[in-house]
Design an enzyme around this catalytic site. Structure first.
Site, PDB file in Angstrom:
ATOM      1  CG  HIS A  22      23.291 -16.842  38.059  1.00 37.94           C
ATOM      2  ND1 HIS A  22      24.146 -16.995  36.988  1.00 37.94           N
ATOM      3  CD2 HIS A  22      22.537 -15.752  37.784  1.00 37.94           C
ATOM      4  CE1 HIS A  22      23.896 -16.057  36.096  1.00 37.94           C
ATOM      5  NE2 HIS A  22      22.932 -15.280  36.551  1.00 37.94           N
TER       6      HIS A  22
ATOM      7  CG  ASP B 237      21.584 -20.045  27.201  1.00 37.12           C
ATOM      8  OD1 ASP B 237      20.663 -19.209  27.295  1.00 37.12           O
ATOM      9  OD2 ASP B 237      22.744 -19.822  27.607  1.00 37.12           O
TER      10      ASP B 237
ATOM     11  NE  ARG C  50      18.085 -13.064  26.301  1.00 45.46           N
ATOM     12  CZ  ARG C  50      18.645 -13.350  27.476  1.00 45.46           C
ATOM     13  NH1 ARG C  50      19.233 -14.503  27.668  1.00 45.46           N
ATOM     14  NH2 ARG C  50      18.637 -12.463  28.448  1.00 45.46           N
TER      15      ARG C  50
ATOM     16  CE  LYS D 132      23.396 -19.764  31.007  1.00 39.80           C
ATOM     17  NZ  LYS D 132      23.897 -18.581  30.317  1.00 39.80           N
TER      18      LYS D 132
END
Length: 447
Positions: free
Chosen positions: A84, A163, A170, A189
């Site tokens: 990531h 999420d 957010r 995730k």
């Protein structure tokens, strides 16, 4: 039992929430039995008061468990890995790294995201290839991993639904930069992928989320701690993101540069990141005895052509016509026979003699965003062909009138202020050579 207003008040007042309280909050977010205003209030309370390690760990685990958690064959134990990145300009690392890892014996179920603001998204790059389908079910992902060893897909409806809700809110509540919420979103995730190992490319610099090394390092340490707490062997690489990675920015252009890299003709900075991130993953899975051997095996997978063959197989497995995949992956090809070419190209010239001391990647990315390469809100359409090619590098001497950037755009007439911003993105000086900052600052490996 405490009510949601009680939970919000508790966190607002700085109280440490219990595992059960966090579980209740995440469950109500998932089943939509809580008002959006209450979710927003809790996010703001977390942003203001923070969370201790145990709270972050519980939040992440509950988010991960809010939907489907993938499972893999016993024979893949220890081999399922992913990477990531916290986002940058020209960050096409995944397109080269994913097939290289598959060649080295890993299984890579890369679940990626789209670009937002100035950072590009891996899914957007892949969707610039006609026919490439990022929407794959869990059973299809299993099938592709069995036959090819890697895939690049979008988040399914059933993976980490909590999420999906929190991420959108957010943005709307200005809590995007909350460390506990960042960690919960990223690691939940990856946890739902049931990974054996995860490497994080945490970037710092003028074109990154964190401008300074200190902030990036704090995030990296937290992500590594939370990932390892979930049972995923997690490491991080702190890398500099001042300019851009490679020479191309923009979805189609970055696909081309990735393919050139897979054909052994890639830029040094891109290869350094690919080799290091891949080497760390091979080390954490135990496939190699040390980082040096890991880097070597990834490098050979790319430069020897095996990763290119694997990339072609992935394209075909995810819907690209065989003829188009073969054309893209052939040794010498006109990429624009498959990928869309922008209507116009414009070369910008240097306004003076000098040495290139710096190129501001953030400015280049923001201009391309304004020209249609990026989106300002989720779901917005983008133009895959808009982009820029860097024609010079830091440390290079240029003369007045030399071309330094080739812009790919759709509108015949470009706003003068955008051209002016681009021209100001390159900094020239009188030094004999410009010094490119060190690309990789530090490695954080699990003990």
């Amino acid at each position: 039992m405490l009510t949601i207003p009680d939970l919000i008040k508790g966190k607002r007042d700085g109280r440490v929430l219990s595992d059960e309280e966090i579980r209740t909050f995440v469950r109500m977010v998932t089943n939509k039995s809580i008002q959006e205003a209450q979710i927003g209030a809790m996010l703001m309370a977390i942003w203001q008061k923070g969370m201790i390690d145990s709270e972050i760990q519980t939040l992440t685990r509950e988010m991960m468990s809010s939907g489907e958690v993938m499972s893999w064959p016993k024979s893949w134990e220890g081999l399922v890995v992913d990477k990531h990145s916290t986002g940058g300009v020209g960050d096409k690392v995944s397109l080269v790294l994913v097939p290289a890892l598959a060649v080295c014996g890993c299984k890579v179920p890369m679940i990626s995201g789209r670009g937002l603001a100035h950072t590009g998204g891996t899914l957007d790059k892949m969707e610039s290839i006609p026919g490439f389908n990022i929407n794959q079910s869990a059973s299809q992902i299993l099938e592709i991993l069995s036959s090819v060893g890697c895939c690049i897909v979008g988040q399914t409806e059933s993976l980490v639904p909590a999420d999906r809700v929190l991420y959108a809110l957010r943005d709307a509540t200005s809590t995007v930069d909350s460390l506990p919420l960042i960690a919960g979103s990223i690691i939940s995730k990856k946890g739902a992928e049931s990974l054996s190992a995860l490497v994080l490319d945490v970037k710092f610099g003028q074109a990154a989320l964190y401008k300074d090394l200190k902030g990036a390092k704090e995030l990296a340490h937290l992500l590594v701690k939370v990932g390892n707490g979930l049972g995923i062997r997690t490491g991080a690489v702190l890398s500099c993101m001042n300019s851009m990675i490679g020479r191309c920015v923009g979805n189609s252009l970055e696909v081309m540069e990735s393919l050139e890299t897979l054909k052994g003709r890639g830029p040094d900075d891109l290869m350094e990141l690919v080799n290091t991130l891949g080497g760390v993953l091979l080390l954490m899975t135990g496939l190699v005895p040390d980082l040096s051997e890991g880097r070597k095996q990834i490098h050979e997978a790319v430069t020897g052509g095996a990763a290119l063959s694997r990339f072609q197989a992935m394209l075909e497995a995810q819907g690209v016509a065989r003829e188009a995949a073969m054309q893209l992956c052939s040794a010498h090809t006109d990429y624009f026979k498959v990928l869309r070419k922008s209507e116009h190209q414009l070369e910008l010239q240097s306004g003076a003699d000098g040495t290139v001391l710096d190129i501001n990647g953030l400015v280049i990315a923001e201009v391309l965003h304004n020209l249609g390469a990026g989106r300002t809100k989720a779901g917005q359409a983008i133009n895959h062909s808009v982009g820029a090619e860097l024609l010079v590098s830091v440390g290079q001497r240029v003369a007045k009138g030399d071309s330094w950037l080739r812009l790919h755009h759709e509108d015949a007439a470009l706003p003068p202020d955008l051209i002016s911003r681009l021209q100001n993105a390159v900094k020239l000086g009188n030094a004999d050579t410009g010094v490119r900052p060190k690309l990789i600052e530090e490695l954080l490996l699990p003990s």
